[in-house]
Design a protein around this motif. Structure first.
Motif, PDB file in Angstrom:
ATOM      1  N   ILE A 216      -9.884  18.756  46.972  1.00 56.51           N
ATOM      2  CA  ILE A 216      -8.475  18.685  47.356  1.00 56.51           C
ATOM      3  C   ILE A 216      -8.253  19.505  48.628  1.00 56.51           C
ATOM      4  O   ILE A 216      -7.481  19.115  49.502  1.00 56.51           O
ATOM      5  CB  ILE A 216      -7.565  19.164  46.207  1.00 56.51           C
ATOM      6  N   ALA A 217      -8.963  20.627  48.755  1.00 55.48           N
ATOM      7  CA  ALA A 217      -8.800  21.445  49.956  1.00 55.48           C
ATOM      8  C   ALA A 217      -9.264  20.684  51.189  1.00 55.48           C
ATOM      9  O   ALA A 217      -8.570  20.655  52.213  1.00 55.48           O
ATOM     10  CB  ALA A 217      -9.584  22.745  49.809  1.00 55.48           C
ATOM     11  N   VAL A 218     -10.430  20.040  51.096  1.00 55.82           N
ATOM     12  CA  VAL A 218     -10.938  19.284  52.241  1.00 55.82           C
ATOM     13  C   VAL A 218     -10.009  18.109  52.550  1.00 55.82           C
ATOM     14  O   VAL A 218      -9.755  17.792  53.714  1.00 55.82           O
ATOM     15  CB  VAL A 218     -12.379  18.812  51.966  1.00 55.82           C
ATOM     16  N   THR A 219      -9.467  17.487  51.482  1.00 49.90           N
ATOM     17  CA  THR A 219      -8.544  16.381  51.695  1.00 49.90           C
ATOM     18  C   THR A 219      -7.318  16.833  52.487  1.00 49.90           C
ATOM     19  O   THR A 219      -6.912  16.189  53.461  1.00 49.90           O
ATOM     20  CB  THR A 219      -8.090  15.796  50.345  1.00 49.90           C
ATOM     21  N   TYR A 220      -6.737  17.964  52.098  1.00 45.33           N
ATOM     22  CA  TYR A 220      -5.542  18.443  52.806  1.00 45.33           C
ATOM     23  C   TYR A 220      -5.865  18.883  54.223  1.00 45.33           C
ATOM     24  O   TYR A 220      -5.065  18.712  55.147  1.00 45.33           O
ATOM     25  CB  TYR A 220      -4.872  19.570  52.029  1.00 45.33           C
ATOM     26  N   LEU A 221      -7.066  19.472  54.360  1.00 42.52           N
ATOM     27  CA  LEU A 221      -7.526  19.848  55.689  1.00 42.52           C
ATOM     28  C   LEU A 221      -7.547  18.634  56.620  1.00 42.52           C
ATOM     29  O   LEU A 221      -6.972  18.640  57.708  1.00 42.52           O
ATOM     30  CB  LEU A 221      -8.939  20.379  55.519  1.00 42.52           C
TER      31      LEU A 221
ATOM     32  N   GLY B 161     -11.964   9.394  45.757  1.00 49.42           N
ATOM     33  CA  GLY B 161     -10.690   9.817  46.318  1.00 49.42           C
ATOM     34  C   GLY B 161     -10.428  11.280  46.063  1.00 49.42           C
ATOM     35  O   GLY B 161      -9.966  12.019  46.935  1.00 49.42           O
TER      36      GLY B 161
ATOM     37  N   GLY C 101      -1.817  15.833  62.855  1.00 49.73           N
ATOM     38  CA  GLY C 101      -1.756  16.301  64.231  1.00 49.73           C
ATOM     39  C   GLY C 101      -2.026  15.180  65.212  1.00 49.73           C
ATOM     40  O   GLY C 101      -1.314  15.019  66.204  1.00 49.73           O
TER      41      GLY C 101
ATOM     42  N   ALA D 107     -13.317  20.074  42.230  1.00 43.47           N
ATOM     43  CA  ALA D 107     -11.993  19.472  42.422  1.00 43.47           C
ATOM     44  C   ALA D 107     -11.191  20.249  43.461  1.00 43.47           C
ATOM     45  O   ALA D 107     -10.535  19.660  44.321  1.00 43.47           O
ATOM     46  CB  ALA D 107     -11.237  19.415  41.099  1.00 43.47           C
ATOM     47  N   VAL D 108     -11.275  21.591  43.381  1.00 45.43           N
ATOM     48  CA  VAL D 108     -10.525  22.401  44.353  1.00 45.43           C
ATOM     49  C   VAL D 108     -11.096  22.197  45.752  1.00 45.43           C
ATOM     50  O   VAL D 108     -10.352  22.023  46.727  1.00 45.43           O
ATOM     51  CB  VAL D 108     -10.541  23.891  43.954  1.00 45.43           C
ATOM     52  N   ALA D 109     -12.430  22.165  45.852  1.00 38.53           N
ATOM     53  CA  ALA D 109     -13.038  21.927  47.165  1.00 38.53           C
ATOM     54  C   ALA D 109     -12.618  20.562  47.698  1.00 38.53           C
ATOM     55  O   ALA D 109     -12.293  20.414  48.878  1.00 38.53           O
ATOM     56  CB  ALA D 109     -14.559  22.016  47.063  1.00 38.53           C
TER      57      ALA D 109
ATOM     58  N   SER E 144      -4.093  17.306  57.440  1.00 35.92           N
ATOM     59  CA  SER E 144      -3.308  18.030  58.443  1.00 35.92           C
ATOM     60  C   SER E 144      -3.836  17.722  59.843  1.00 35.92           C
ATOM     61  O   SER E 144      -3.067  17.622  60.797  1.00 35.92           O
ATOM     62  CB  SER E 144      -3.304  19.530  58.160  1.00 35.92           C
ATOM     63  N   LEU E 145      -5.155  17.540  59.967  1.00 35.84           N
ATOM     64  CA  LEU E 145      -5.702  17.152  61.268  1.00 35.84           C
ATOM     65  C   LEU E 145      -5.247  15.738  61.631  1.00 35.84           C
ATOM     66  O   LEU E 145      -4.861  15.457  62.766  1.00 35.84           O
ATOM     67  CB  LEU E 145      -7.231  17.218  61.241  1.00 35.84           C
TER      68      LEU E 145
ATOM     69  N   SER F 131      -3.302   4.958  55.436  1.00 34.43           N
ATOM     70  CA  SER F 131      -2.995   5.888  54.356  1.00 34.43           C
ATOM     71  C   SER F 131      -2.287   5.178  53.212  1.00 34.43           C
ATOM     72  O   SER F 131      -2.213   5.690  52.117  1.00 34.43           O
ATOM     73  CB  SER F 131      -2.130   7.035  54.875  1.00 34.43           C
TER      74      SER F 131
END
Lengths: 353, 329
Positions: free
Chosen positions: B150-155, B87, B162, B146-148, B158-159, B178
């Motif tokens: 979380i960044a991909v998760t938020y990316l 996750g 949309g 971890a940053v990668a 957001s898609l 979700s």
């Protein structure tokens, strides 16, 4: 006395007794960004939200308070407030991102990756779905949530002081709690409630009036000077905690003050426009790259943020006029490739953490 | 070691019984046992609740819990990263995004077709996060990964947002996925995912010796005759199968795969031949306990299991960040 060397203008005046360094490239970026923001603002007002066309001359007249009543109404009551909210929220996001990236020394650490905006989202979802604090309105709820999660992150990351990486990781933990809380609330919500929350959760500038512009304007007026004053101390923090402490900088207090400013700015921006993704991440990086600076330049980052939100909103209004895509989706989709590139680049240069 | 396995098996059995007994209608334990042993001997309603809905729900929790625990243990061994979790590192978000794209854009419905999209999304997200997080100096450090992640998760979120906003039907499915839910499945669901989970589990367990050599460092592992690329590929395939199938059923559930291997490791030590099967046994206990807790705390309604898991898991994650120096495993 003036001295020009490698793009820097050193100056020292005897009367008034002022000295300093003027970096030409940064000044150029600043001017350019300010012009772009002004242009985007005018375009947003002129093209604005819909079918009511205004000639440039009619627009100018309306801005000066003259002309037909309909023109005045459209400009002053519909389009200018929305554009102003976009301008202010973008500036606050850009500024906030610049602070977070400088303090954590991680170009990826922006309030939207650290749980500040997720805290706002959870509070708004709770307000809408559970009806708690229903009298407060979405703005206040978002503000309270963002500030609360910012405070929680700082307290949880505190362990005989804080470090950049602990703030990043604790922020990720807190943001997960907020995200799961939000999706739980969404799963319980009625469909119309869910649509309302989800509409807010992606950042939206529809139906923004002058009332929405007040809080972020006030926040910027108070916090921008504070950030600029703290900037001097912040620069010594870049040398590392020990060195900065040796130079007489109160390390933990400076960091706390800066983070508070950053969290508050993100909170006000989120409260006004919803969480417009990736602006806080991208704006400081773009400004830094353009100015070829070592850290994100704060005021230029703020202006860049304004341009991004204004242009994003313009795209969502004009190019995608038939759909209901709000500005947050535009910046999210446009920001996605930027984020990936930024991730790759940050880790290549070893600044990713 | 033996005590851990016997103990957690006993706990799992008790939790299964509790999961069958507790719900909007409480059923006494002896009735539950009787309904399982001899469905004709109890009243038909009780037999339907225990043998039907609650049994499926319990089995779904056990299977997906085991899958997430295994996936987390394999990821932690593979990346030598104490913060690895399907996750947290974006794999579950990739799987969920695959499903939302399939449902919202392509109009695919049904579990079996969407599972393949879940695999695709999980695999792509895993590879992207790992590549992004491991570039540059220091390799795949915990913070970078971890940053990668979380960044991909938020990316992806957001898609997904949309897609969901433009299509009310997709919004409805998005809410369902979700939320991460164990309910609303029938025995057919289990039959569809079981083969994928079994394949993933076998593949995961077979990587244990290789993960042991990998924990000595890449150079030593290579000197011991391990082909690193092959080991990583096998591990990634196992994680993809386990996570993709689990997410296709329940939606993303975070932190189960993070917490369990750490708990297990305190007993088994770092040997993956013990760590992996024990994680597969302990993780269902955690997920079942979270599910039962969710049924109890807000009666008469229920909390979704992913919420409970995140609420129990995120503090553990924060404690882990505070306690350790985050050295590589």
């Amino acid at each position: 006395m003036l001295e020009l060397s490698r793009g820097r203008l050193l100056f020292r005046l005897t009367r008034p007794p002022v000295s300093g360094v003027l970096r030409l490239r940064l000044a150029a970026v600043w001017l350019g960004a300010a012009l772009a923001a002004l242009l985007a603002l005018c375009l947003t007002v002129a093209l604005g939200s819909g079918d009511y066309a205004l000639s440039p001359r009619g627009l100018l007249n309306a801005l000066l308070g003259e002309g037909e009543r309909a023109d005045l109404f459209v400009v002053w009551e519909l389009r200018l407030p929305r554009a102003t909210v976009a301008l202010l929220a973008g500036a606050a996001f850009g500024l906030s991102g610049a602070i977070f990236q400088a303090v954590t020394r991680n170009p990826l650490a922006s309030p939207d990756l650290l749980g500040i905006t997720q805290g706002a989202g959870a509070a708004v979802a709770a307000g809408v779905v559970l009806g708690t604090g229903a009298g407060l309105g979405l703005q206040t709820l978002g503000l309270a949530g963002a500030l609360a999660s910012g405070l929680a992150i700082y307290l949880l990351a505190w362990k005989r002081g804080t470090t950049g990486y602990r703030i990043v990781l604790v922020g990720i933990g807190v943001s997960w709690m907020c995200v799961s809380l939000t999706s739980y609330l969404l799963s319980r919500a009625e469909i119309h409630q869910a649509q309302r929350v989800l509409g807010w959760l992606v950042g939206n500038l529809n139906d923004r009036g002058w009332a929405h512009a007040g809080p972020p304007a006030l926040a910027l007026a108070v916090l921008l000077p504070a950030v600029l004053l703290l900037g001097r101390l912040q620069r010594t923090l870049r040398l590392g905690d020990e060195v900065a402490g040796g130079l007489g900088t109160p390390v933990q207090r400076t960091r706390l003050a800066l983070l508070l400013c950053g969290a508050a700015l993100a909170a006000f921006a989120t409260a006004a426009a919803g969480p417009v993704l990736f602006v806080a991440l991208a704006a400081p990086q773009i400004a830094q790259r353009l100015a070829r600076a070592g850290t994100p330049p704060v005021t230029a980052a703020a202006l860049t943020g304004s341009v991004i939100v204004l242009v994003g909103d313009l795209i969502s209004q004009r190019l995608l006029a038939d759909s209901v895509l709000p500005v947050g989706v535009v910046t999210g989709v446009l920001g996605a490739p930027f984020l990936l590139w930024q991730l790759a680049r940050a880790n290549r240069t070893g600044t990713g953490g | 070691m033996k005590r851990l396995i016997v103990g957690s098996a006993a706990v799992l059995a008790v939790l299964c019984l509790l999961s069958l007994a507790i719900g909007s209608r409480a059923i006494p334990l002896e009735q539950v046992v009787r309904a399982l042993a001899d469905p004709a001997g109890v009243d038909p309603e009780t037999a339907a609740i225990v043998g039907g809905t609650r049994l499926v729900r319990t089995l779904v929790a056990v299977l997906t819990g085991a899958a997430l625990g295994l996936a987390g243990a394999v990821m932690q061994g593979l990346t030598r990263n104490p913060l690895a979790d399907p996750g947290l590192l974006g794999v579950s978000a990739g799987a969920a995004f695959g499903i939302v794209v399939a449902a919202g854009v392509l109009g695919v419905s049904g579990l079996l077709p969407s599972i393949w999209f879940a695999f695709g999304g999980a695999a792509v997200a895993a590879v992207v996060v790992y590549l992004l997080g491991s570039r540059g100096r220091g390799g795949a450090s915990p913070v970078k990964l971890a940053v990668a992640g979380i960044a991909v998760t938020y990316l992806l979120d957001s898609l997904t947002g949309g897609i969901a906003l433009t299509d009310p039907e997709a919004l409805d499915r998005y809410r369902y996925w979700s939320a991460g839910s164990l309910t609303g499945h029938d025995a057919g669901t289990l039959l569809v995912v079981a083969p994928f989970l079994a394949a993933g589990a076998l593949l995961a367990l077979s990587t244990a010796p290789a993960l042991n050599s990998l924990s000595l460092g890449d150079d030593v592992a290579a000197a011991l005759g391990r082909r690193l690329a092959l080991v990583r590929l096998r591990g990634a395939l196992a994680v993809t199968l386990l996570t993709g199938a689990a997410v296709a059923v329940t939606g993303p559930i975070v932190f189960v795969g993070l917490v369990v291997p750490h708990l297990v490791r305190t007993v088994t030590g770092p040997d993956h031949r013990w760590l992996l099967p024990s994680s597969a046994l302990v993780a269902p206990c955690l997920l079942l306990a979270a599910d039962i807790l969710g049924r109890v705390v807000v009666r008469p309604t229920e909390l979704d299991v992913s919420l409970v898991a995140a609420f129990l898991g995120a503090p553990f994650f924060i404690a882990l960040v505070r306690r350790r120096r985050l050295a590589e495993l």
